[in-house]
Design an enzyme around this catalytic site. Structure first.
Site, PDB file in Angstrom:
ATOM      1  N   GLY A  29      19.763   4.312-100.279  1.00 19.38           N
ATOM      2  CA  GLY A  29      20.021   5.726-100.051  1.00 19.38           C
ATOM      3  C   GLY A  29      19.232   6.304 -98.899  1.00 19.38           C
ATOM      4  N   CYS A  30      18.388   5.490 -98.293  1.00 15.94           N
ATOM      5  CA  CYS A  30      17.624   5.937 -97.130  1.00 15.94           C
ATOM      6  C   CYS A  30      18.279   5.381 -95.863  1.00 15.94           C
ATOM      7  CB  CYS A  30      16.184   5.433 -97.197  1.00 15.94           C
ATOM      8  SG  CYS A  30      15.239   6.135 -98.544  1.00 15.94           S
ATOM      9  N   THR A  31      18.413   6.218 -94.860  1.00 15.22           N
ATOM     10  CA  THR A  31      18.953   5.765 -93.584  1.00 15.22           C
ATOM     11  C   THR A  31      17.980   4.791 -92.934  1.00 15.22           C
ATOM     12  OG1 THR A  31      20.093   7.863 -93.326  1.00 15.22           O
ATOM     13  CG2 THR A  31      19.840   6.523 -91.356  1.00 15.22           C
ATOM     14  N   SER A  32      16.697   5.115 -92.988  1.00 15.10           N
ATOM     15  CA  SER A  32      15.649   4.224 -92.485  1.00 15.10           C
ATOM     16  C   SER A  32      15.345   3.191 -93.566  1.00 15.10           C
ATOM     17  CB  SER A  32      14.368   5.012 -92.206  1.00 15.10           C
ATOM     18  OG  SER A  32      14.621   6.082 -91.354  1.00 15.10           O
TER      19      SER A  32
END
Length: 145
Positions: free
Chosen positions: A46-49
């Site tokens: 769920g994190c772009t990074s």
């Protein structure tokens, strides 16, 4: 720096450039996450990074959860530092009782971060809370994800 001092520091800073610099500095101060902890099982979905979150649980009664984490993005790494300040060293119940949304608002982050960074922070919080719930229910932090 405890959470109240962090809130006071954020409120003292006049502009968001200074607050972003503080976030970045907080991320730089995080201890390095060992390469062996940068595995898919520790990656936060769920994190772009890329964000990795490792959990250890003490043998105390009640157990205390300790987190180490890292990210490959500077500002996100600062958000990780805030997350660790809020949750690391607490019991599962204390984690579940922590109102992280209020902290996020008190720091003014909900208005200043991009939607992707907010979503990533929410994903990190969800993973911590899921692990706390698993420990609270008698499971292990590893079975929570």
């Amino acid at each position: 720096m405890d959470l109240q001092r962090l809130i006071d520091t954020f409120n003292f800073l006049d502009n968001w450039e200074d607050r972003y610099r503080l976030l970045i500095d907080m991320g730089r101060e995080l201890p390095a996450l060992p390469d062996e902890a940068r595995v898919e099982a520790n990656r936060v979905d769920g994190c772009t990074s890329n964000v990795w979150l490792e959990t250890t649980v003490s043998d105390e009664t009640p157990p205390r959860m300790h987190f180490t984490a890292d990210s490959d993005a500077f500002i996100v790494k600062g958000l990780v530092a805030i997350l660790l300040k809020a949750y690391s060293g607490k019991t599962p119940q204390e984690i579940l009782d922590t109102d992280i949304e209020s902290l996020f608002d008190d720091l003014g982050l909900s208005q200043q971060l991009t939607a992707n960074r907010r979503d990533g922070f929410v994903a990190m919080v969800k993973q911590v809370r899921n692990r706390a719930q698993a420990i609270q229910s008698g499971g292990t932090a590893a079975t929570a994800d």
